[in-house]
Design an enzyme around this catalytic site. Sequence first.
Site: not given
Length: 742
Positions: A52, A98
Amino acid sequence: MTEKPVNDKPGSDKPWLAHGLTEEEFDRARSLMGREPNELELALFGVMWSEHCGYKNSRAQLKKFPTTGPQVLEGPGENAGVVDLGDGLACAFKMESHNHPSAIEPYQGAATGVGGIIRDIFAMGARPIASLNSLRFGELRQTRARHLLDGVVAGIGGYGNCIGIPTVGGEIYFHPSFQGNPLVNAMCLGLLKSDRVFRGRAVGPGNLVMLVGARTGRDGVKGASFASEELSDSDPDKRPNVQVGDPFMEKLLLEATLEILEADLVVGLQDLGAAGLTSSGAEMAGRAGSGILLDLDKVPLREEGLEPWEIMLSESQERMLLVVEPDKAATIAKIFDKWDLRADTVGVVTADGFFTLRLHGQVLAQVAAAHLTEAAPVYIREEKEPAYFQERQKADLSAVNARGDFTGLLRELLASPNLCSRAYVFEQYDYQVGLNTVIRPGGDAALLRLPDTRKGLALTVDCDSRHVFLNPERGGALAVAEAALNVAVTGARPLALTNCLNFGNPMDPEIYWQFARATDGLAAAAQALETPVTGGNVSFYNEYNGQAIYPTPTIGMVGLLDNLADRLTLDFKAEGDLIYLLGETREELGASEAHYLLTGRDEGPVPHLDLAQVKALCQLLVEAAKKGLLRSAHDCSTGGLAVALAESAMAGELGAVVRLDGPLSPGAAFFGESSGRVIVSLREEKAPDLVALARGHALPVTQLGQVKGQDLVIAHNDFAIKAPVQNLKKIWSEALAKMAAL
């Protein structure tokens, strides 16, 4: 570089495993430091070298993208990309995911996704003026999919409406592959002066580091690590990894930040997003080649008892990190106090290149900032063509032609989840706040007014996940081409793109093959269409109980319209206008929505793509708009020509009479999804000029019929579709609300 995954469970003898590091990565970190990292330092490496934050499994492929051009003021690497709009104006824009938080807590997951991308935009010095989103859910007949849809839409609307930034566009796609792992991709765009671009760099040893906005709590701790894991049935236990947003505080933070930027009080600034203080501090130091010393006892906390690692990995929302000259800190604190916000000095920029953490005067961790950022490992994984790839090309595509009742099939398509009206969703968003929305949600692209100019800004998000699954390279290129056409049919020239690349586990050779091939296609299309990639996001590990989503490289495209008076919309305008098709329809029913609706199977060859022709078509549309040749323009894609004609007819509440005679099968003529096609309408006297322009661009141009009456009539040889437009519109407009209410 290659890596062998370690399957050992975390334990005291291998503490690095608890932080997501492999043994090889632990050895790398130890070698870089020249000593054994302590527990806090392992936490720093773990989160910064996660997918990430570190992009370790994707960075090699991302280097293929074109990232420069005369319009690009800031490319990948900063909080957001920036492109020049002329007249001293520029726009900052970016898209991020998200997904995992939204799967666990759909409202807060989506809301904080919106909040995070907004902060990325005003961190560049831009005032956010528009948000978009790209959403993927499972089948709506499943309770979980409806729960996620309602929660995500409410979260997007709740945050965006409260902060006063219009949500002007987006897309939604439903498919069983997203049943357990939805996709929530948020895009934001803001305006700034082209000579006032701010960057996230910790420049100037001796300058102070200030943490502004909300206090730090335990919400979102290890959120970046959570985003680098697969989802499973046990994930409700991971609710603490989901951040909690406060749009009212974000509004205050936005205004306070823009005020201090306008007053030239800031050297550098960075949003606190994934990995919180760790990523923001390390990245700011890494970009500048400097160091940062943070005093953790000076970080304002929301609750007592936070451990140092919790402070560093918290993803509490509505926070920014500033680098300021010492004599300006008091002025900044005063401005933030006026906005009822904290502004605390928590550290200092150093010249030693180290990211140093101190508590009550004691150094707890010290790692070279470059070791956390630039030294992150980069992997090129094993690739393997999936077994399904060749098998899915060999498909029986007779179902659409065998249907016979093509009017009934059109009605079913217009009522299907992927083609029905999205008004049920976008009417929950405030898309007019700010009064700059010229083309509202529901068209091919949103169009915004650029204040104090005659110009407009077109923006869209687009991706057909089915295309990418069936042919990742062509599907990736098609996503770029469709986004460019969505912008061009408003009359705007495509400028640049951002992306959000959503895939499964890259350790699976078949998933990595999808990713590598999709990025090949995306890069080729961006290069051919001269739309450089200015930034974006990679989201791997989108799997639920080991089942991967369909690969979805979502494209966010921005385009510039020189004069708003030249804008085009999709709706038919007046009886008697002629209808033309620009582009070519082929015998292509593979990968089509009609075939899937009738068979439940994703199969067949993905439509052919001619990037040179798409570029020429975009150029023609911009020229035709400037010359005032067209009354309407609409991209023809999912659902084929019949659906595109129905959409233009429903938007204008006018009928049309069209003939598609030729050698194609009726199914392909009505519902085939050949790429690079646009339907336009125009006054009869303008037709010769359009034909000449199309021939000048070497583009196929065909007169289909005219706007007429209140029925949609589409004839092909001995077959026909005929239905009242109002009847079609009722079916189309009511379908999603009915499905969501099951």
